[in-house]
Scaffold this motif. Structure first.
Motif, PDB file in Angstrom:
ATOM      1  N   PRO B  38       0.834  -1.217   0.000  1.00  0.00           N
ATOM      2  CA  PRO B  38       0.000   0.000   0.000  1.00  0.00           C
ATOM      3  C   PRO B  38       0.862   1.257   0.000  1.00  0.00           C
ATOM      4  CG  PRO B  38      -0.583  -1.489   1.806  1.00  0.00           C
ATOM      5  CD  PRO B  38       0.651  -2.024   1.199  1.00  0.00           C
ATOM      6  N   GLY B  42       6.891   1.726   1.913  1.00  0.00           N
ATOM      7  CA  GLY B  42       8.357   1.763   1.947  1.00  0.00           C
ATOM      8  C   GLY B  42       9.000   1.320   0.646  1.00  0.00           C
ATOM      9  N   LYS B  43       8.244   1.258  -0.417  1.00  0.00           N
ATOM     10  CA  LYS B  43       8.769   0.771  -1.706  1.00  0.00           C
ATOM     11  C   LYS B  43       9.803   1.741  -2.285  1.00  0.00           C
ATOM     12  CE  LYS B  43       4.612   0.798  -3.480  1.00  0.00           C
ATOM     13  NZ  LYS B  43       3.767   1.290  -2.380  1.00  0.00           N
ATOM     14  N   THR B  44       9.412   3.008  -2.366  1.00  0.00           N
ATOM     15  CA  THR B  44      10.340   3.994  -2.924  1.00  0.00           C
ATOM     16  C   THR B  44      11.580   4.124  -2.049  1.00  0.00           C
ATOM     17  OG1 THR B  44       8.569   5.197  -4.034  1.00  0.00           O
ATOM     18  CG2 THR B  44      10.597   6.405  -3.594  1.00  0.00           C
TER      19      THR B  44
HETATM   20  N1  LIG Z   1      12.900  11.592   3.243  1.00  0.00           N
HETATM   21  C1  LIG Z   1      11.938  11.180   4.093  1.00  0.00           C
HETATM   22  N2  LIG Z   1      11.857  11.725   5.328  1.00  0.00           N
HETATM   23  C2  LIG Z   1      10.914  11.300   6.200  1.00  0.00           C
HETATM   24  N3  LIG Z   1      10.005  10.368   5.917  1.00  0.00           N
HETATM   25  C3  LIG Z   1      10.028   9.793   4.706  1.00  0.00           C
HETATM   26  C4  LIG Z   1      10.990  10.161   3.729  1.00  0.00           C
HETATM   27  N4  LIG Z   1      10.783   9.438   2.608  1.00  0.00           N
HETATM   28  C5  LIG Z   1       9.730   8.634   2.871  1.00  0.00           C
HETATM   29  N5  LIG Z   1       9.269   8.854   4.127  1.00  0.00           N
HETATM   30  C6  LIG Z   1       8.187   8.134   4.773  1.00  0.00           C
HETATM   31  O1  LIG Z   1       8.501   6.754   4.723  1.00  0.00           O
HETATM   32  C7  LIG Z   1       7.347   5.977   4.478  1.00  0.00           C
HETATM   33  C8  LIG Z   1       7.550   5.155   3.228  1.00  0.00           C
HETATM   34  O2  LIG Z   1       7.511   6.001   2.088  1.00  0.00           O
HETATM   35  P1  LIG Z   1       7.745   5.468   0.610  1.00  0.00           P
HETATM   36  O3  LIG Z   1       8.955   4.625   0.600  1.00  0.00           O
HETATM   37  O4  LIG Z   1       7.713   6.623  -0.272  1.00  0.00           O
HETATM   38  O5  LIG Z   1       6.451   4.562   0.378  1.00  0.00           O
HETATM   39  P2  LIG Z   1       5.887   3.963  -0.956  1.00  0.00           P
HETATM   40  O6  LIG Z   1       6.819   4.227  -2.082  1.00  0.00           O
HETATM   41  O7  LIG Z   1       5.735   2.510  -0.645  1.00  0.00           O
HETATM   42  O8  LIG Z   1       4.540   4.587  -1.169  1.00  0.00           O
HETATM   43  C9  LIG Z   1       6.178   6.958   4.374  1.00  0.00           C
HETATM   44  O9  LIG Z   1       5.549   7.025   5.625  1.00  0.00           O
HETATM   45  C10 LIG Z   1       6.865   8.245   4.047  1.00  0.00           C
HETATM   46  O10 LIG Z   1       6.109   9.340   4.521  1.00  0.00           O
END
Ligand SMILES: Nc1ncnc2c1ncn2[C@@H]1O[C@H](COP(=O)(O)OP(=O)(O)O)[C@@H](O)[C@H]1O
Ligand SMILES: [Mg+2]
Lengths: 323, 240
Positions: B38, B42-44
């Motif tokens: 979902p 944490g995928k990205t």
């Molecule tokens: N640079 C960052 N600083 C703080 N929180 C982050 C950062 N990048 C992502 N997050 C948080 O980490 C979690 C995972 O994000 P993300 O990896 O982008 O999810 P997805 O790609 O699966 O939708 C989310 O709660 C996001 O808000």
């Protein structure tokens, strides 16, 4: 073979400029030297500021290092500026490397980098002002030894004119050439999008540092010429904000990140500023500075990509708005 | 040994938030592996860790037999792994061709050679007719394709695609599907993040499922879609 204007026009300009001393007055030659020096320095600034996108506001740091190194070495041990200039360039490269490494490694870029450079240049003004060995606030003279090409001292202005003409031509040639090579593209990529550049294998830290070192070396060599031409330097006129501002001003007005922009900016603005200085200087000193300020504001408002950018936009429209 | 990528106990904390928590999985040479979960799973973040844009709080990453978890992105790219960005990252003032050329320049210093390869790559992602258009003037769909083109031009062994089909129309999605399959048959290993189940289920030989930063399942598309934990993770949340 088809004539290419981007090769022909510069060559034609070079021929005209090379012929100028045949009929120019000393005053015209002086203006020519000022224009070329400004074009040279702005083009050097543009390598880092325009191509790599890191706007140094304190590039006089390197101008001063070049000027003081060659002048000090000549005064102390009689070393010819022809060699002193490379010592100055080496110092500038070392300082540039350290500044670049410390700033870019630790994330000081953009406006933060700009502030660091101002601070360093200002610090040098105070440091040198308080160093008696370097002449303090009085500065240093390049002692006149009579016409002596081996010591980079010449009677009249013609030789100086040719020196700075050659320096500028070589620099423009180099920028033209390398901006179309791998390193040129890498600088633009770093400027445009750092993350994308890294993802495509560009060592963004190394590219930034390299751009800064090259720019610093170019500027330091310009500083040596400055000292030889004026035969006098002091902390304020080489390390001060004046030269720093002019370098970026001409580059911005002409067009950041373009080969010819900074030179065009200098060609247009320096004569106007000199005219303002010489005609209004007595009644209104600083008229040329006011002029610079006004031009800068107007350019930023109405042609954010400078003169070259404006020409490119018009050219594109003329060809029918094709992207 | 056919493992190209080995991820062990990978963990990333942002302040108090564990965006990725003790995630382990492998990617074998020649595979297409899906990474799903979902929004906010944490995928990205995982992609950024794998490609060196973020440093892991804990855990190890091994690529082609070499530890890479302290290397910078450009080094990892040169070793043969690169990513696309979910939020497209074109070079706005460069033409589409120059954008792609930047990728080719990693292994080909000569501009003419890089340009030639750039043109080929551009044609592969369907942008040949846009070669001279600046990055900023491309539509979002075109920028998404450019994103793949840039990464592809680096000649990766392992390519990480982050939601390259998101926001595309049906027909455009099919084009991307075909391209990804084609790349795979040419020997490129792929790790793909995608929101569209159709894409993931279609392409992946294996799927890793993340939820709240943790791996909750791994298996074939059939296994994963029958897994109650996965169903719960997806049903429990709104899909965007
Ligand atoms: N640079 C960052 N600083 C703080 N929180 C982050 C950062 N990048 C992502 N997050 C948080 O980490 C979690 C995972 O994000 P993300 O990896 O982008 O999810 P997805 O790609 O699966 O939708 C989310 O709660 C996001 O808000
Ligand atoms: Mg994401």
């Amino acid at each position: 073979m088809k004539l290419r204007w981007n090769v022909v026009a510069p060559l034609a300009l070079l021929v005209v400029l090379a012929g100028l001393p045949l009929f120019a007055t000393e005053y015209m030659l002086h203006i020519g030297v000022l224009v070329l020096l400004a074009a040279y320095l702005a083009t050097g600034w543009n390598i880092l500021g325009g191509y790599a996108g890191q706007h140094s506001l304190g590039h006089s740091l390197f101008l001063g290092i070049g000027a003081y190194t060659s002048t000090y070495l000549f005064a102390q041990i009689g070393l010819t500026p022809w060699i002193g200039m490379w010592v100055g360039a080496l110092f500038a490269a070392i300082v540039g490397w350290f500044v670049g490494y410390l700033c870019f490694r630790y994330g000081l870029r953009g406006p933060y980098f700009a502030l660091v450079t101002i601070a360093l240049a200002e610090a040098m003004v105070y440091l040198v002002t308080n160093l008696n060995a370097l002449g303090g606030a009085e500065g240093l003279d390049v002692r006149w030894v009579g016409h002596n090409p081996a010591l980079m001292q010449f009677e009249g202005k013609t030789a100086y004119y040719y020196i700075i003409l050659i320096m500028t031509a070589l620099l423009l040639f180099g920028v033209q050439r390398y901006s179309r090579r791998r390193f040129g593209y890498q600088m633009i990529a770093v400027r445009e999008n750092e993350d994308a550049a890294e993802a495509l294998g560009v060592d963004t830290l190394a590219v930034r540092i390299r751009a800064l070192v090259i720019s610093a070396v170019v500027t330091a060599l310009g500083g040596v010429f400055f000292a030889q031409y004026y035969t006098y330097i002091n902390p304020r006129n080489v390390f001060g904000e004046g030269p720093s501002v002019q370098m970026l001003l001409f580059a911005i007005v002409g067009g950041l990140g373009t080969v010819w922009g900074p030179a065009i900016g200098a060609i247009l603005l320096v004569p106007i500023a000199e005219f303002a200085r010489s005609s209004l200087g007595n009644t209104f000193s600083g008229a040329h500075l006011l002029l610079y300020g006004v031009v800068l504001v107007l350019v930023m408002l109405f042609m954010p990509n400078g003169i070259v950018g404006l020409v490119q936009t018009l050219e594109r429209r003329r060809r029918g708005g094709r992207a | 040994m056919s493992e190209l990528l080995q991820v062990r106990n990978l963990t990333k904390h942002f302040g108090g938030l564990a965006a990725v928590q003790d995630v382990s999985f492998d990617v074998n040479k020649g595979e297409i592996v899906g990474l799903i979960g979902p929004n906010g799973a944490g995928k990205t973040t995982t992609f950024s860790l794998l490609t060196g844009f973020l440093t892991p709080t804990r855990g190890t990453i091994t690529f082609a037999g070499r530890r890479i978890d302290n290397l910078k992105p450009h080094v990892i790219c040169r070793l043969g792994m690169t990513r696309t960005f979910q939020i497209v990252q074109p070079f706005p003032e460069m033409t589409a061709l120059e954008n792609v050329m930047m990728g080719a320049l990693v292994h080909h210093r000569n501009i003419d050679e890089a340009q030639r390869r750039g043109r080929n790559t551009l044609a592969r992602v369907g942008l040949a007719h846009k070669a001279d258009t600046p990055g900023r003037e491309l539509t979002l769909v075109e920028q998404k394709r450019l994103e793949i083109g840039k990464a592809l031009a680096t000649e990766p062994q392992l390519l990480l695609l982050d939601e390259v089909a998101a926001g595309l129309r049906e027909a455009e999605v099919d084009v991307i599907l075909d391209l990804v399959r084609q790349l795979n048959t040419e020997g490129i290993t792929l790790l793909i993040v995608e929101h569209l189940m159709k894409v993931i289920m279609n392409l992946s030989q294996r799927i890793v499922v993340l939820d709240f930063g943790q791996k909750i399942a791994e298996g074939s598309p059939a296994e994963v879609s029958a897994n109650p934990l996965v169903l719960e993770a997806y049903l429990g949340k709104e899909e965007d």
